[in-house]
Scaffold this motif. Sequence first.
Motif, mmCIF file in Angstrom:
data_model
loop_
_atom_site.group_PDB
_atom_site.id
_atom_site.type_symbol
_atom_site.label_atom_id
_atom_site.label_comp_id
_atom_site.label_asym_id
_atom_site.label_seq_id
_atom_site.Cartn_x
_atom_site.Cartn_y
_atom_site.Cartn_z
ATOM 1 N N ILE A 10 1.133 -1.620 0.446
ATOM 2 C CA ILE A 10 -0.322 0.448 -0.094
ATOM 3 C C ILE A 10 1.043 1.708 0.081
ATOM 4 N N GLU A 11 1.592 1.432 0.897
ATOM 5 C CA GLU A 11 2.648 2.355 0.843
ATOM 6 C C GLU A 11 3.516 2.613 -0.618
ATOM 7 N N GLY A 12 3.682 1.345 -1.076
ATOM 8 C CA GLY A 12 4.639 1.936 -1.843
ATOM 9 C C GLY A 12 3.759 2.073 -3.423
ATOM 10 N N ILE A 13 2.139 1.874 -3.459
ATOM 11 C CA ILE A 13 1.580 2.296 -4.156
ATOM 12 C C ILE A 13 0.817 4.135 -4.491
ATOM 13 N N ASP A 26 1.176 7.425 -6.528
ATOM 14 C CA ASP A 26 -0.756 7.328 -6.827
ATOM 15 C C ASP A 26 -0.737 8.801 -5.501
ATOM 16 N N ASP A 27 -1.369 9.928 -6.484
ATOM 17 C CA ASP A 27 -1.766 11.048 -5.061
ATOM 18 C C ASP A 27 -2.982 10.836 -4.935
ATOM 19 N N GLU A 28 -4.242 9.697 -5.249
ATOM 20 C CA GLU A 28 -5.114 10.099 -4.612
ATOM 21 C C GLU A 28 -5.043 9.168 -3.859
ATOM 22 N N LEU A 29 -4.214 7.433 -3.898
ATOM 23 C CA LEU A 29 -5.139 6.980 -2.792
ATOM 24 C C LEU A 29 -3.510 7.356 -1.345
ATOM 25 N N GLY A 30 -2.342 8.205 -2.178
ATOM 26 C CA GLY A 30 -1.738 8.285 -1.386
ATOM 27 C C GLY A 30 -2.778 9.800 -0.321
ATOM 28 N N LEU A 83 -2.648 9.177 3.250
ATOM 29 C CA LEU A 83 -2.344 9.896 4.931
ATOM 30 C C LEU A 83 -3.649 10.346 5.699
ATOM 31 N N MET A 84 -4.658 9.989 5.213
ATOM 32 C CA MET A 84 -5.844 10.412 6.412
ATOM 33 C C MET A 84 -6.280 8.995 6.948
ATOM 34 N N ASP A 85 -6.293 8.211 6.699
ATOM 35 C CA ASP A 85 -6.510 6.850 6.922
ATOM 36 C C ASP A 85 -6.512 5.609 6.768
ATOM 37 N N PRO A 86 -4.999 4.603 6.653
ATOM 38 C CA PRO A 86 -4.756 3.525 6.373
ATOM 39 C C PRO A 86 -5.441 2.434 6.065
ATOM 40 N N GLY A 87 -5.711 2.389 7.256
ATOM 41 C CA GLY A 87 -6.943 1.066 8.522
ATOM 42 C C GLY A 87 -8.276 1.246 7.259
ATOM 43 N N SER A 88 -8.392 2.327 6.326
ATOM 44 C CA SER A 88 -9.218 2.412 5.621
ATOM 45 C C SER A 88 -9.441 2.028 4.189
ATOM 46 N N ILE A 89 -8.877 2.009 3.886
ATOM 47 C CA ILE A 89 -8.352 1.251 2.711
ATOM 48 C C ILE A 89 -8.893 -0.003 1.922
ATOM 49 N N THR A 90 -9.327 0.416 0.238
ATOM 50 C CA THR A 90 -11.004 -0.731 0.040
ATOM 51 C C THR A 90 -10.191 -1.466 -0.728
ATOM 52 N N GLU A 91 -10.543 -2.474 -1.228
ATOM 53 C CA GLU A 91 -9.501 -3.614 -2.087
ATOM 54 C C GLU A 91 -9.587 -2.777 -3.639
ATOM 55 N N GLU A 92 -11.102 -2.164 -3.360
ATOM 56 C CA GLU A 92 -11.697 -1.100 -5.109
ATOM 57 C C GLU A 92 -10.774 -0.252 -4.991
ATOM 58 N N GLN A 93 -10.190 0.284 -4.457
ATOM 59 C CA GLN A 93 -9.465 1.765 -3.970
ATOM 60 C C GLN A 93 -7.870 1.291 -4.570
ATOM 61 N N LEU A 94 -7.758 0.057 -3.925
ATOM 62 C CA LEU A 94 -6.009 -0.236 -4.094
ATOM 63 C C LEU A 94 -5.805 -0.392 -5.948
ATOM 64 N N ALA A 118 -7.462 0.018 -8.705
ATOM 65 C CA ALA A 118 -7.962 1.870 -9.030
ATOM 66 C C ALA A 118 -6.347 2.322 -8.914
ATOM 67 N N ALA A 119 -5.911 2.013 -7.893
ATOM 68 C CA ALA A 119 -4.515 2.989 -8.153
ATOM 69 C C ALA A 119 -3.590 2.463 -8.388
ATOM 70 N N VAL A 120 -3.688 1.438 -8.155
ATOM 71 C CA VAL A 120 -2.525 -0.502 -9.073
ATOM 72 C C VAL A 120 -2.454 0.518 -11.439
ATOM 73 N N ARG A 121 -3.684 0.429 -11.373
ATOM 74 C CA ARG A 121 -4.303 0.542 -12.882
ATOM 75 C C ARG A 121 -3.749 1.786 -13.182
ATOM 76 N N ARG A 122 -3.706 3.116 -12.654
ATOM 77 C CA ARG A 122 -3.736 3.987 -12.930
ATOM 78 C C ARG A 122 -2.391 4.661 -12.752
ATOM 79 N N ALA A 123 -1.434 3.667 -11.648
ATOM 80 C CA ALA A 123 0.020 4.091 -11.800
ATOM 81 C C ALA A 123 0.959 3.383 -12.401
ATOM 82 N N THR A 124 0.135 2.162 -12.816
ATOM 83 C CA THR A 124 0.890 1.040 -13.668
ATOM 84 C C THR A 124 0.995 1.903 -14.785
ATOM 85 N N ILE A 125 0.016 2.595 -15.643
ATOM 86 C CA ILE A 125 -0.227 2.986 -16.829
ATOM 87 C C ILE A 125 0.353 4.168 -16.909
#
Length: 240
Positions: free
Chosen positions: A194-197, A201-205, A209-220, A222-229
């Motif tokens: 999660i830290e690596g992504i 990726d600004d959106e996941l970043g 910062l707000m709440d690392p525990g609340s990050i969902t699989e869908e958010q991850l 989407a972030a993987v896709r954005r950052a990879t592309i």
Amino acid sequence: TLSERILFYTGKIHEIHEVRGKDGVGAIMDSMDLEREKGITIQSAATYAMWGDFNINLIDTPGHVDFTIEVERALRVLDGAILVLCSVSGVQSQSITVDRQMKRYKVPRIAFINKMDRSGANYDRVAAQLKEKLGHHAVKLQYPIGAEDRFQGLIDLLSMKAFYFDGENGENVREEAIPADMLDEAKLRRDEMIEGIANVDDELGEAFLMDPGSITEEQLRAAVRRATIALKMTPVMCGS
């Protein structure tokens, strides 16, 4: 060899033949007699396969340095590439050549660390080489369960599930809970992922910062896709 497996698991072909196989059939993507005889790809071949609802167009390019111009031709039209690395020998000279070509054509890529069942397999070492030798921001999305002759399956750090592959050719995928003795390590690696992504990726970043525990699989995902592309990261996966 890899294309043959992709076609088999997506149901396009119904049996696996080896490159330079003993049965004399050879891999389906090696259509030239010379390719079957030498056991290498000489000219690029294209096919397609369905995986779930996704239509994947696959171009099988040569791996041998003498036919590198075929790789150039394919890279001009690709949306993405899979950089296949050996879990034992890691980043080889030809990986460096192909990586340079991918960068020139700005092709996003996934790194797949293959042959995890071979003696001397080391997933973390090869992932580290992606960073050292090729300058990638490599983020490991999976974690192997065992290695070498004890390689059993893998843990998907996005969904936090363990996957095992049963049957003669591993065609029956079994999804299970992560083994208890590996859960702590998996959680650590998930945080690392999660830290690596979030670093690229600004959106996941912001969510991180707000709440690392609340990050969902869908958010991850989407972030993987954005950052990879955007060519900011290379997701790393593994298998045998």
